[in-house]
Design a protein around this motif. Structure first.
Motif, short mmCIF file in Angstrom:
data_model
loop_
_atom_site.label_atom_id
_atom_site.label_comp_id
_atom_site.label_asym_id
_atom_site.label_seq_id
_atom_site.Cartn_x
_atom_site.Cartn_y
_atom_site.Cartn_z
N PHE A 414 43.20 33.16 11.22
CA PHE A 414 43.43 33.87 9.97
C PHE A 414 42.39 33.44 8.94
O PHE A 414 42.28 32.25 8.62
CB PHE A 414 44.83 33.58 9.42
CG PHE A 414 45.94 34.03 10.33
CD1 PHE A 414 45.98 35.32 10.82
CD2 PHE A 414 46.95 33.15 10.69
CE1 PHE A 414 47.00 35.74 11.66
CE2 PHE A 414 47.97 33.55 11.53
CZ PHE A 414 48.00 34.85 12.02
N THR A 415 41.63 34.42 8.44
CA THR A 415 40.60 34.15 7.43
C THR A 415 41.09 34.65 6.07
O THR A 415 41.37 35.85 5.90
CB THR A 415 39.28 34.84 7.79
OG1 THR A 415 38.82 34.34 9.04
CG2 THR A 415 38.23 34.55 6.72
N ILE A 416 41.20 33.74 5.13
CA ILE A 416 41.63 34.06 3.76
C ILE A 416 40.40 34.45 2.95
O ILE A 416 39.45 33.67 2.84
CB ILE A 416 42.34 32.85 3.12
CG1 ILE A 416 43.50 32.38 3.99
CG2 ILE A 416 42.82 33.19 1.71
CD1 ILE A 416 44.02 31.01 3.63
N ASN A 439 42.33 38.36 7.19
CA ASN A 439 41.70 39.17 8.24
C ASN A 439 41.49 40.61 7.77
O ASN A 439 41.57 41.56 8.55
CB ASN A 439 42.53 39.16 9.52
CG ASN A 439 42.54 37.79 10.18
OD1 ASN A 439 41.86 36.88 9.75
ND2 ASN A 439 43.33 37.65 11.23
N GLY A 440 41.29 40.79 6.46
CA GLY A 440 41.04 42.11 5.90
C GLY A 440 42.29 42.87 5.53
O GLY A 440 42.20 43.97 4.98
N PHE A 441 43.49 42.32 5.79
CA PHE A 441 44.75 42.99 5.48
C PHE A 441 45.40 42.35 4.26
O PHE A 441 45.57 41.12 4.20
CB PHE A 441 45.72 42.90 6.66
CG PHE A 441 45.19 43.48 7.94
CD1 PHE A 441 44.71 44.78 7.96
CD2 PHE A 441 45.17 42.75 9.11
CE1 PHE A 441 44.21 45.34 9.14
CE2 PHE A 441 44.68 43.29 10.28
CZ PHE A 441 44.20 44.59 10.30
N THR A 442 45.77 43.18 3.29
CA THR A 442 46.54 42.72 2.13
C THR A 442 48.01 42.98 2.42
O THR A 442 48.43 44.14 2.53
CB THR A 442 46.10 43.46 0.86
OG1 THR A 442 44.72 43.18 0.61
CG2 THR A 442 46.92 43.02 -0.33
N PHE A 443 48.77 41.92 2.53
CA PHE A 443 50.16 42.04 2.97
C PHE A 443 51.01 42.76 1.92
O PHE A 443 50.94 42.47 0.73
CB PHE A 443 50.76 40.66 3.24
CG PHE A 443 52.16 40.70 3.81
CD1 PHE A 443 52.38 40.86 5.16
CD2 PHE A 443 53.26 40.58 2.97
CE1 PHE A 443 53.65 40.90 5.68
CE2 PHE A 443 54.54 40.62 3.47
CZ PHE A 443 54.74 40.79 4.84
N ALA A 444 51.82 43.70 2.39
CA ALA A 444 52.79 44.40 1.55
C ALA A 444 54.13 44.36 2.26
O ALA A 444 54.21 44.57 3.48
CB ALA A 444 52.36 45.84 1.31
N PHE A 445 55.19 44.10 1.52
CA PHE A 445 56.51 44.02 2.14
C PHE A 445 56.97 45.41 2.58
O PHE A 445 56.64 46.41 1.95
CB PHE A 445 57.52 43.40 1.17
CG PHE A 445 57.48 41.91 1.15
CD1 PHE A 445 58.35 41.17 1.93
CD2 PHE A 445 56.57 41.24 0.34
CE1 PHE A 445 58.30 39.80 1.93
CE2 PHE A 445 56.52 39.86 0.33
CZ PHE A 445 57.40 39.14 1.13
N ILE A 500 41.41 29.70 7.91
CA ILE A 500 40.07 29.57 7.35
C ILE A 500 40.09 30.07 5.91
O ILE A 500 40.38 31.24 5.65
CB ILE A 500 39.05 30.40 8.17
CG1 ILE A 500 39.09 29.97 9.64
CG2 ILE A 500 37.65 30.25 7.60
CD1 ILE A 500 38.26 30.84 10.56
N ASN A 501 39.81 29.18 4.97
CA ASN A 501 39.80 29.54 3.55
C ASN A 501 38.37 29.82 3.12
O ASN A 501 37.58 28.90 2.91
CB ASN A 501 40.41 28.42 2.72
CG ASN A 501 40.52 28.79 1.25
OD1 ASN A 501 40.17 29.91 0.85
ND2 ASN A 501 41.01 27.89 0.42
N ALA A 502 38.05 31.11 3.01
CA ALA A 502 36.70 31.50 2.59
C ALA A 502 36.57 31.59 1.08
O ALA A 502 35.51 31.98 0.57
CB ALA A 502 36.34 32.84 3.23
#
Length: 600
Positions: A414-416, A439-445, A500-502
């Motif tokens: 997982f890349t932040i 990973n390019g996804f913005t989490f939404a509930f 991974i914290n970018a």
């Protein structure tokens, strides 16, 4: 004759059976727990031979508004140092059973909890999460809105029922960051017979206390009190404490990090997230100060240093418990609380004690107070500093790392990432917006309950991650990809997870629901190859809270034994999510959300 005897024998057995059932019914009727009873104390010495208790609690949640005196607010704002935010004269906060910060719930390992939660907040739904508990066979009690349960609506009740299966110092708290840091939180202590009687680390402690550190409107408090102090007994025969003190320290202060120092005392860390540290027959090396991060659950002991005659040969009745911001200009407050000793002799008068950011006492010359500093992005707070401790740099106990985790069956990476996109203001004016993603996804509930309706078409259409095709909301021309980010893990698989914290400017703290992990490796520089990160497979920390420092990599391993939908939660958000969460689907169905087999 034989027929008569047979009939008599059958009648006798029927009567005996009926008598046994009647007696059992009577016993159950008169000894059963009254379902109307709301609170049964389970705070006791734990014993392996005892049956688990059913512990009932009632938590009534409300929200209140407090208006401070404007003159006091003005005085506070004038006294603030440069960079600190002004304090509001109107404070909104949560109460549990009428108090800011809820009551401490204490049980023994394997006890069953029945907790009735009543939401009396107009127009606001809530949910409670119980940290540290696996929720095995009860994933619907994990307290994640729209993932494992529907939120508790206004003026309704919900009953949490689960078994406390992991001992340690834990928390129960509202799911959102604002709820957790504004009073909807309490200590959840799970004791065990092993640690009280057999553990080489914990069994020597005769006393224990809870320090739940929170902040409201920029002001720090311990156990919900600004003027809090800790009182300990004192033995004047040998001029030492009667017993060692075990401190269950719980820290929930949003985006702030603080140094913890106890004047004239040494601190020794015993456990993190309920998992013991150090060698099997002891704890870690005593230190002068410890760095606290949001979500930290730590057990430590405090020990008074030997008196230095050249400075003062008299035992002081009060010592400062100092919390100093780690980063200068962060807007975080410095505060000092008190540690007092009982049974003082008449000639032992209190010496002056600072109550804020004032001058240090003469004793502090022995250990200079921590000084907030501008963070060096390439270094660590603790690098090269003696007698200072960062929890993420500790080692776990030797020989506790499972041999099976020397290899793994599945790997998640997982890349932040944080980026700025162009946008518009409310009146069409040009502006910019910060978008965070994993990973390019913005989490939404989700809009439907995942655990309750796994095959819902609407849910499937907005799910991303794994080998799924991108949902409609993730069109390449869109500025962001908002979706329900789900990754599948086969039940029973050994997993290596790489975070991974970018982001070069922020640290992130993650909490994994339903599982504990071993932190086997860390590295500075997010562009480093995760495969080249050195793995510590002998003494890794065992935790469920993971600190991912800015521009760095963290590698953890665990066995996915607990079937269900478990959230990898970034706890820094002040709302439901900043888009950095991931749902781990532990089960046997990689492409859909059929209900996992909880009997595995």
């Amino acid at each position: 004759m034989k027929t008569v005897r047979l009939i008599v024998l059958i009648v006798q057995r029927v009567l005996i059976t009926a008598g046994v059932f009647f007696t059992a019914a009577v016993v159950i009727h008169f000894t059963a727990i009254d379902p109307k009873e709301r609170a049964i104390s389970c705070d006791r010495a734990c014993n392996r031979a005892d049956w688990p208790r059913i512990c009932r609690f009632e938590l009534v949640v409300e929200k209140r508004t407090f208006r401070r005196d404007r003159a006091a607010v003005a005085t506070d704002n004038v006294s603030l140092a440069a960079g600190e935010r002004k304090r509001s004269d109107v404070i909104a906060y949560y109460t549990i059973n009428g108090r800011y910060v809820g009551p401490t719930l204490t049980v023994c390992e394997n006890d069953f909890l029945v907790v009735d939660v009543e939401n009396r907040i107009p127009g606001e739904s809530i949910a409670l999460h119980w940290t540290g508990q696996s929720q095995r066979r009860t994933p619907f009690m994990d307290g994640v809105p729209m993932i494992t349960q529907c939120p508790i609506a206004s003026f309704t009740r919900f009953q949490y029922k689960f078994q406390a299966d992991r001992a340690g110092s834990h928390l129960y708290h509202g799911f959102t960051g604002a709820e957790r840091t504004e009073g909807l939180i309490g200590a959840f202590i799970v004791r065990s017979a092993f640690e009280q009687k057999q553990s080489p680390i914990f069994s020597k402690f005769g006393n224990e206390t809870v320090w739940l550190i929170t902040a409201l409107n920029g002001l720090l408090a311990v156990n919900g009190e600004r003027g809090w102090q800790q009182t300990l007994p004192f033995n004047w025969t040998n001029r030492a404490r009667v017993d060692l003190l075990r401190v269950r320290l719980l820290y929930a202060v949003g985006h702030c990090q603080h140094w913890l120092e106890l004047e004239d005392h040494e601190l020794q860390v015993l456990a993190l997230d309920g998992n013991a540290l150090g060698s099997p027959d002891g704890a870690t090396t005593p230190v002068n100060r410890i760095l606290l991060h949001d979500g930290l659950r730590m057990d430590l002991s405090i020990r008074r240093r030997p008196v230095v005659p050249a400075v003062d040969d008299k035992i002081r009745p009060a010592y400062g418990i100092r919390l100093t911001p780690a980063v200068a200009g962060s807007g975080c407050e410095q505060a000092v609380f008190r540690l007092r000793y009982d049974n003082l002799l008449p000639h032992d008068q209190p010496m002056p004690l600072e109550t804020g950011g004032g001058a240090a006492s003469v004793r502090d010359a022995l250990i200079p107070p921590a000084t907030p500093r501008t963070l060096d992005l390439s270094g660590s707070f603790c690098s090269g500093v003696a007698k200072v401790l960062c929890p993420q740099e500790l080692h776990g106990q030797a020989n506790l790392f499972p041999a099976e985790l020397a290899a793994y069956d599945a790997r998640l990476e997982f890349t932040i990432d944080v980026r700025t996109v162009d946008g518009e203001g409310p009146f069409g004016e040009p502006g910019q917006e910060t978008v965070r993603s994993v990973n390019g996804f913005t989490f939404a509930f989700p809009s439907v309950l995942m655990l309750g309706e796994p095959a819902n078409d609407e849910l499937q259409a907005h799910t991303c991650g794994g080998h799924r095709s991108l949902p409609r909301s993730c069109h390449p021309l869109m500025g962001r990809c908002e979706c329900v980010h789900v990754e599948h893990i086969e039940a029973g698989h050994r997993v290596e997870m790489v975070l991974i914290n970018a982001d070069p400017a922020a640290d992130y703290v993650y909490h994994l629901h339903g599982h504990g992990v071993f932190v086997v490796g860390t590295a500075t520089g997010h562009r480093s190859s995760p495969g080249k990160v050195v793995r510590n497979l002998r003494t890794p920390q065992q935790r469920d809270t993971i600190v991912v420092q800015r521009d760095s990599i963290v590698v953890v391993r665990f066995v996915a034994k607990n079937a269900g939908l478990w959230l990898l939660r970034e706890i820094g958000s002040s709302s439901w999510s900043r888009g950095l969460d991931v749902v781990l689907n532990v089960g046997a169905h990689p492409m859909d959300f059929d209900m996992p087999n909880l009997d595995n």
